[in-house]
Design an enzyme around this catalytic site. Structure first.
Site, PDB file in Angstrom:
ATOM      1  N   SER A 174       0.860  -1.186   0.000  1.00  0.00           N
ATOM      2  CA  SER A 174       0.000   0.000   0.000  1.00  0.00           C
ATOM      3  C   SER A 174       0.890   1.227   0.000  1.00  0.00           C
ATOM      4  O   SER A 174       2.011   1.197   0.525  1.00  0.00           O
ATOM      5  CB  SER A 174      -0.907   0.022   1.235  1.00  0.00           C
ATOM      6  OG  SER A 174      -1.545   1.280   1.375  1.00  0.00           O
ATOM      7  N   TYR A 187      -1.005  -0.909  10.397  1.00  0.00           N
ATOM      8  CA  TYR A 187      -1.260  -1.414   9.047  1.00  0.00           C
ATOM      9  C   TYR A 187      -0.114  -1.022   8.117  1.00  0.00           C
ATOM     10  O   TYR A 187       0.395  -1.856   7.360  1.00  0.00           O
ATOM     11  CB  TYR A 187      -2.574  -0.841   8.538  1.00  0.00           C
ATOM     12  CG  TYR A 187      -2.902  -1.206   7.112  1.00  0.00           C
ATOM     13  CD1 TYR A 187      -3.442  -2.452   6.805  1.00  0.00           C
ATOM     14  CD2 TYR A 187      -2.687  -0.299   6.080  1.00  0.00           C
ATOM     15  CE1 TYR A 187      -3.743  -2.795   5.495  1.00  0.00           C
ATOM     16  CE2 TYR A 187      -2.988  -0.630   4.768  1.00  0.00           C
ATOM     17  CZ  TYR A 187      -3.520  -1.877   4.475  1.00  0.00           C
ATOM     18  OH  TYR A 187      -3.812  -2.201   3.176  1.00  0.00           O
ATOM     19  N   ALA A 188       0.324   0.233   8.196  1.00  0.00           N
ATOM     20  CA  ALA A 188       1.439   0.689   7.357  1.00  0.00           C
ATOM     21  C   ALA A 188       2.713  -0.078   7.680  1.00  0.00           C
ATOM     22  O   ALA A 188       3.496  -0.408   6.779  1.00  0.00           O
ATOM     23  CB  ALA A 188       1.663   2.188   7.552  1.00  0.00           C
ATOM     24  N   LYS A 191       2.660  -3.418   5.928  1.00  0.00           N
ATOM     25  CA  LYS A 191       2.874  -3.293   4.490  1.00  0.00           C
ATOM     26  C   LYS A 191       4.327  -2.926   4.171  1.00  0.00           C
ATOM     27  O   LYS A 191       4.903  -3.414   3.195  1.00  0.00           O
ATOM     28  CB  LYS A 191       1.914  -2.252   3.902  1.00  0.00           C
ATOM     29  CG  LYS A 191       0.446  -2.672   3.956  1.00  0.00           C
ATOM     30  CD  LYS A 191       0.217  -3.965   3.181  1.00  0.00           C
ATOM     31  CE  LYS A 191      -1.240  -4.307   3.036  1.00  0.00           C
ATOM     32  NZ  LYS A 191      -1.464  -5.536   2.239  1.00  0.00           N
TER      33      LYS A 191
END
Length: 277
Positions: A174, A187-188, A191
């Site tokens: 992402s 979440y980052a 990824k």
């Protein structure tokens, strides 16, 4: 149409399955988070006299009707489709499924690791179980899934004559991995870790003829984004060089490229699909 399934998710799924079904004899293992996908007209793809084969899998419990339909398609077209609901956090189940895929079709050519979940919220208020679930699915699950695919790729015998098969691994990241986003720190992080995995695996597997790349989608037109106010959607679109939000088929096109012969000399890359945002 099955109840509650969105046209946006259906278009994404339809485009990906069409691409895989029409692949020229390639064996794809596609990991996909399936929640509310519309399977209407899907059977038409399998009726086409194509040589390509596809294995489609999911990591979340399927809606009952969807599971029945996928099972019926797999039974009707066993040479093209192997579909099973599977928990990506269960390493033994993942390994067993990928072994069954390789056993039925003889080899794996392409692995697309796409499954992910996100819990939005500032880090200071995030619960342990929310952090653990993102790490388990987005990172550990993807690593185990890719590991099992790589084992099958490496174990496959080389062709007696002719060129070696084109093989690749594609991880879906992402743009937040590079750009960051408030409320998506964990979440980052998952990824960004996948991008590091892709770069290292590209070095590790390159000598064996296996390419490894990542795709970093930007803001897409999805059911989630459709709930945003029109003004906010327009503001996000204006931030992109192309002046619009991405579409699911934009990501499908990137996967198509990275798993195709046109990308035969590309490995260790992160391909942004963000409209120049």
């Amino acid at each position: 149409a099955l109840r509650g399934m969105s046209p946006g998710d259906y278009r994404n799924f339809r485009a990906m399955v069409k691409k895989l079904i029409e692949a020229d004899g390639q064996i794809h293992l596609f990991e996909y988070t399936l929640q509310k996908l519309l399977f209407r007209h899907l059977d038409a793809f399998f009726e086409k006299p194509k040589r390509g084969r596809v294995q489609f899998r999911t990591i979340v419990p399927l809606l009952h009707d969807a599971e029945v339909l996928l099972s019926a398609l797999a039974n009707a077209h066993p040479e093209k489709l192997l579909a099973e609901p599977l928990d990506i956090t269960d390493s033994a189940a993942v390994g067993g499924f990928i072994g069954r895929v390789a056993g039925r079709f003889g080899r794996l050519d392409h692995c697309i690791a796409n499954a992910a979940i996100a819990h939005e919220g500032v880090l200071a208020t995030m619960r342990d179980d929310e952090i653990d679930s993102m790490l388990a699915v987005n990172l550990r699950g993807a690593i185990v899934f890719i590991r099992e695919c790589v084992r099958q790729m490496l174990a496959a015998p080389a062709p007696a004559k002719g060129p070696a098969p084109d093989r690749s691994i594609t991880v879906v990241s992402s743009v937040v991995a590079e750009n960051g986003s408030p409320g998506l720190a964990v979440y980052a992080a998952t990824k960004a870790a996948l991008e590091g995995l892709a770069r290292s695996l590209a070095r590790e597997l390159g000598p064996r003829g296996i390419r490894v790349n990542a795709i970093a989608p930007g803001f897409l037109e999805t059911d989630l984004s459709s709930t945003l106010p029109a003004e906010q959607r327009a503001r996000i679109a204006r931030r992109t060089a192309l002046g619009r939000l991405g579409k699911p088929e934009d990501v499908v096109g990137a996967v198509d490229f990275l798993t195709g012969k046109a990308a035969g000399f590309s490995t260790g890359h992160v391909l942004k699909v963000d409209g120049g945002g």
